[in-house]
Each structure stands twice: as structure tokens, then as C-alpha cells.
Design a protein around this motif. Structure first.
Motif, PDB file in Angstrom:
ATOM      1  N   GLN A  39      -1.347 -14.228   3.007  1.00 13.48           N
ATOM      2  CA  GLN A  39      -0.172 -13.748   3.754  1.00 13.48           C
ATOM      3  C   GLN A  39       0.549 -14.953   4.354  1.00 13.48           C
ATOM      4  O   GLN A  39       0.481 -15.219   5.549  1.00 13.48           O
ATOM      5  N   LYS A  62       3.545 -14.388   7.088  1.00 16.90           N
ATOM      6  CA  LYS A  62       3.016 -14.007   8.400  1.00 16.90           C
ATOM      7  C   LYS A  62       2.313 -15.196   9.046  1.00 16.90           C
ATOM      8  O   LYS A  62       2.442 -15.429  10.259  1.00 16.90           O
ATOM      9  N   ARG A 120      -5.625  -3.272  -1.081  1.00 18.00           N
ATOM     10  CA  ARG A 120      -4.441  -4.108  -1.293  1.00 18.00           C
ATOM     11  C   ARG A 120      -3.811  -4.474   0.051  1.00 18.00           C
ATOM     12  O   ARG A 120      -3.662  -3.640   0.935  1.00 18.00           O
ATOM     13  N   ASN A 162      -0.673  -5.681   2.384  1.00 20.94           N
ATOM     14  CA  ASN A 162       0.788  -5.556   2.389  1.00 20.94           C
ATOM     15  C   ASN A 162       1.439  -6.925   2.271  1.00 20.94           C
ATOM     16  O   ASN A 162       0.948  -7.920   2.815  1.00 20.94           O
ATOM     17  N   THR A 163       2.544  -6.953   1.560  1.00 16.09           N
ATOM     18  CA  THR A 163       3.353  -8.170   1.546  1.00 16.09           C
ATOM     19  C   THR A 163       4.169  -8.233   2.834  1.00 16.09           C
ATOM     20  O   THR A 163       4.229  -7.275   3.600  1.00 16.09           O
ATOM     21  N   ARG A 223       7.355  -8.296   3.110  1.00 13.88           N
ATOM     22  CA  ARG A 223       8.450  -7.328   3.005  1.00 13.88           C
ATOM     23  C   ARG A 223       7.958  -5.924   3.341  1.00 13.88           C
ATOM     24  O   ARG A 223       8.653  -5.154   4.007  1.00 13.88           O
ATOM     25  N   GLU A 224       6.754  -5.584   2.899  1.00 13.71           N
ATOM     26  CA  GLU A 224       6.201  -4.262   3.200  1.00 13.71           C
ATOM     27  C   GLU A 224       5.857  -4.129   4.682  1.00 13.71           C
ATOM     28  O   GLU A 224       6.003  -3.050   5.266  1.00 13.71           O
ATOM     29  N   ASP A 225       5.407  -5.229   5.297  1.00 18.74           N
ATOM     30  CA  ASP A 225       5.148  -5.194   6.747  1.00 18.74           C
ATOM     31  C   ASP A 225       6.438  -4.940   7.515  1.00 18.74           C
ATOM     32  O   ASP A 225       6.447  -4.207   8.511  1.00 18.74           O
ATOM     33  N   ALA A 258       8.963  -3.319   6.337  1.00 17.20           N
ATOM     34  CA  ALA A 258       9.352  -1.938   6.058  1.00 17.20           C
ATOM     35  C   ALA A 258       8.616  -0.953   6.968  1.00 17.20           C
ATOM     36  O   ALA A 258       9.149   0.116   7.305  1.00 17.20           O
ATOM     37  N   THR A 259       7.380  -1.302   7.384  1.00 12.27           N
ATOM     38  CA  THR A 259       6.634  -0.398   8.263  1.00 12.27           C
ATOM     39  C   THR A 259       7.291  -0.270   9.641  1.00 12.27           C
ATOM     40  O   THR A 259       7.022   0.682  10.377  1.00 12.27           O
ATOM     41  N   ASP A 299       8.931   2.870   9.807  1.00 10.19           N
ATOM     42  CA  ASP A 299       8.110   4.042   9.523  1.00 10.19           C
ATOM     43  C   ASP A 299       7.028   4.190  10.594  1.00 10.19           C
ATOM     44  O   ASP A 299       7.327   4.560  11.726  1.00 10.19           O
TER      45      ASP A 299
END
Length: 459
Positions: free
Chosen positions: A44, A47, A140, A142-143, A145-147, A149-150, A153
Motif C-alpha cells: 500500500q 497510504k 484482497r 484495497n487499493t 483508490r478503493e480506500d 471510495a469508501t 460509503d
């Protein structure tokens, strides 16, 4: 090593700093020294770079400013402003010394920044340990970008709460801690400690509770009057507002909307305008005294001492507070009365209960049950009712010329005079702390003993 994962709905996370330091890998443990190291080890990178940048920024701040701020927070400065004669220009030059106010502010800000850095450090360590555990379980990761995105959400609360918390910390918590610290210094005009001052421990608190001193006796008298004022201001408004609401809400009363309009009309005028007009009318040569003289009710050279006699002044501010406060209570209690279930009154009538019994068995308990939080907040507001006292009487009359407070001064108006007029900032801070302690303890104790708290949802 057995790894734990939180089950949905348990609300428990095993990814703690203690677990990371005790069970984590070498890379995870190194995150305690080099923030982001564990994130780098788990792939990561973005991060990890953010955590590392945060650590480097904090270290740079501490080296450049922070360590000096913390060191000066201990002493609050020692160098006084100096006057130096310049032979070349034949003038005196003033060399600026230490300013304790700024040193105290910078020191408190540095402490808060350190607390923030500690929270980031915890987040780095927990994030590294979580990534390590998920990686060992074959899950898996998170990338970056996915972090991000959370944040829209499941972590939306963090996105929405971060900006308010930043402003609360900067505009509320920092000034509050600064004021609390000021109470333990000698920051005041006394002995000229307005530029350079020191820590004095609890000396200011001892001085405030010393009944043999002018300051201590003033605090005692102001505190007693503040509590008396708050009780009368709160319950007189409540009782008169309740009586008006009951009379207007009676089935036999006609034109209910008109009567409510008449009483609520005064609240349409800004309160400070009403208070200033009343203050002008009640002056020795104001409209009220002039009218009384013209009617022959008082002598041609006499005036009723509305604001010049302590007893008259206190009664006057209580009466005028009723006039400006009852309309708000009327609106509150009208809504409560209109929501009492009609079935309760029908059952009481069937049982033969009269109006008095119905009032004390149904109406009053229901109103107190619903409005207890309002009464507590009204009492708190009246303790801090700066506008009514300051705009009406200004805290006057002053009976003791050696005192810093007048006969109608509340703790809040006295605090204002101590800081703005007298520049006794340390004593003002102590008064502010004591006001907060008295109100918080009283409000919590009263509310927890009320039916609104014990029997929530009872009605």
C-alpha cells in the motif's frame, strides 16, 4: 499465530495498537517508529507515503517551532521589554521581549498538534497490522483508490465529521484550553503582568474562595444573586407563561389566535431594543418617573430608584425579564397543552375529578415531564443571561466602591467587567471555570433525577 477477524455486527475490531506491537511482524512494529513502513511492506504505497509525509511534517514542525514552544510553555517567557538608548539617532529604542500570551497560545497549539500526531500514529500502526492480517488470510487489500471510495460509503461519517472536528478543535477546544490555562497564571493588570506573566498554580482559586478578601466576598455575593436571579427568572417566566397558556387554551376562550398574537407580539421586537427602551424609560428623568410626577403620585423632585437602589434594581430586572420572557414560554407550553391526549381528560371527568384535581394529576405532570429539559436549559441560560442584566442595569448600582461588581451583576457580567474593564484575565478565567462546573453538575444532577430521564417514553 491465530488471527482474529471481527464478525459482522459485533462492533469489535482486533486491529489494535497493543495487538500490532505484540503480534505484528517486524515491518508492522517498525511502523511505530517509521509511520507507513508496514503499509509499504504490504504494497500500500500511497497510504504509506501519506503516513510518512505526516510524520516528516510533524518532525519538521517540532524541530523548527514545536520544541521551542513546549520549552517556553513551561516558563511563559523570561525576557522583559527593554529600553535602549541609540547614540547614533539620539533616541530610545524599545527591544521587544517575550510575550507570555503568545507563548501560552503557541504551547497549547503545539500540544494539540502532538495529540493529533499521536492519533495519526495510532492509525498508521493499526492500518499496517490490519493489512498484515488480511494478507496472511489471503484476503484482497484495497487499493488507495478503493480506500478513497469508501469515504462515500461505509466511511462516509469520517468524511463528513472531519471538517467540523477541525473547526471545533481550532475555534472551540483550543480557546477553551487556553482560557483554562490562563486561570493558573497571574495574567492581569495587578503588578503589571499583562505582557510577561508566570504560572501561579491554584493561587487564583484560593483568592476567589477567600471570604476575607474583597475578591472572595464579591464572588460569594455575586454567586448567591446569580442563583436567586436564575431561579426567579426561570420559574416566574414558566409559571406566568403556563397561566396564560391555560387561560387561552380553555375551550370557552374565544379568539384564541388573537390573544396569543397580542402576547407574542412583543417577541417580534428584538430583545435588545426592548431592553434599551425600558432602561431609558426607567431612568430618574425617564418617561415613567415623569408620568408619576405629573400624576402627583410622587414628589416633583422625587424619582423611583429603579436602578439606583440595590433592592429596586434587582426586582426591576426580574419583572422586566418576565415581560420579555413570558411570550416564549407561552409558545412552548401552548404546543405542550395541545398535545395532551384528550382521553386523559375524558377519563378524569368520568371519575369525577374536578378542574383542580385534573390540573395537578394530568396537566401539570405532563407539562413538567415534557418541559424538564427546557427548564434546565432555561435555568442555564438565565445564569448566563448577559443581555438582560447588562443592557438594563449594567450590573449597577455599585454599593461598595472597592468591589469590582454591582448589585445586579451576574457571574457572566462580572466576568466581562473583570476581563474587559479591569483586565483581570486570570480571575476572569477562574470565574468562567467555576460557572461551568456549577452549571454542568447542577444540570446533569437535575436531569438524571427527573422523570424525563428515568421514565423516557412513559407518556
Amino acid at each position: 499465530m491465530k488471527l482474529f477477524t471481527a464478525k459482522p455486527g459485533e462492533g469489535y475490531s482486533p486491529y489494535t495498537c497493543t495487538a500490532a506491537l505484540a503480534q505484528g511482524s517486524t515491518a508492522t512494529r517498525l511502523s511505530a517508529l517509521i509511520m507507513g513502513f508496514g503499509s509499504f511492506a504490504c504494497g500500500q504505497t500511497a497510504k504509506g507515503l501519506l503516513y510518512l509525509a505526516a510524520e516528516l511534517a510533524y518532525i519538521a514542525f517540532m524541530v523548527r517551532y514545536g520544541l521551542h514552544n513546549l520549552a517556553m510553555l513551561i516558563t511563559l517567557g523570561t525576557v522583559e521589554q527593554q529600553e535602549v538608548w541609540d547614540e547614533a539617532q539620539q533616541v530610545y529604542l524599545y527591544v521587544q521581549g517575550d510575550q507570555s500570551v503568545l507563548l501560552l497560545l503557541y504551547g497549547v497549539a503545539t500540544v494539540l498538534i502532538t495529540v493529533l500526531a499521536f492519533l495519526v500514529w495510532r492509525g498508521s500502526l493499526k492500518s499496517a497490522y490490519k493489512a498484515e492480517c488480511l494478507k496472511k488470510e489471503g484476503a484482497r487489500l484495497n487499493t488507495f483508490r478503493e480506500d478513497l471510495a469508501t469515504l462515500l460509503d461505509e466511511n462516509l461519517h469520517r468524511l463528513l465529521m472531519t471538517p467540523p472536528m477541525v473547526f471545533i478543535t481550532a475555534l472551540t477546544i483550543l480557546p477553551l484550553i487556553f482560557m483554562i490555562c490562563m486561570a493558573f497564571t497571574n495574567y492581569s493588570k495587578i503588578d503589571n503582568h499583562l505582557v510577561l506573566f508566570d504560572w501561579v498554580g491554584l493561587d487564583n482559586f484560593f483568592a476567589l474562595f477567600d471570604s476575607n478578601s474583597i475578591l472572595g466576598s464579591t464572588f460569594g455575593s455575586v454567586l448567591v444573586w446569580t442563583l436567586v436571579w436564575a431561579v426567579f427568572a426561570t420559574f416566574s417566566n414558566y409559571i406566568f407563561g403556563m397561566i396564560l397558556a391555560l387561560i387561552i387554551n380553555r375551550p370557552d376562550t374565544r379568539c384564541k389566535g388573537f390573544w396569543r398574537f397580542c402576547f407574542v407580539l412583543s417577541s417580534a421586537v428584538p430583545m435588545f431594543v426592548s431592553l434599551l427602551i425600558m432602561r431609558t424609560m426607567l431612568q430618574p428623568n425617564g418617561a415613567v418617573n415623569v408620568l408619576l410626577r405629573s400624576l402627583g403620585l410622587i414628589g416633583a423632585t422625587e424619582s423611583l430608584p429603579f436602578f439606583t437602589d440595590p433592592t429596586w434594581a434587582r426586582v426591576t430586572v426580574i419583572v422586566i425579564n418576565i415581560w420579555v420572557g413570558v411570550p416564549y414560554t407561552l409558545m412552548q407550553l401552548t404546543g405542550v397543552l395541545q398535545n395532551i391526549p384528550a382521553e386523559l381528560y375524558d377519563a378524569a371527568k368520568v371519575d369525577g375529578a374536578g378542574p383542580v384535581r385534573t390540573f395537578f394529576s394530568i396537566t401539570l405532570p405532563y407539562m413538567l415531564y415534557v418541559t424538564t429539559p427546557y427548564l434546565i436549559s432555561a435555568f442555564t441560560g438565565n445564569v448566563n443571561n448577559f443581555n438582560v442584566i447588562y443592557l438594563l442595569s449594567g450590573g449597577d448600582p455599585v454599593v461598595d466602591l472597592g468591589s469590582t461588581a454591582g448589585s445586579t451583576d451576574l457571574l457572566v457580567t462580572w466576568l466581562y467587567k473583570l476581563t474587559i474593564d479591569k483586565q483581570y484575565y486570570n480571575i476572569g478565567a477562574v470565574v468562567g471555570i467555576m460557572t461551568f462546573i456549577i452549571l454542568s453538575i447542577g444540570a446533569l444532577f437535575t436531569y438524571r433525577r427527573s422523570k424525563s430521564y428515568k421514565e423516557e417514553g412513559g407518556f
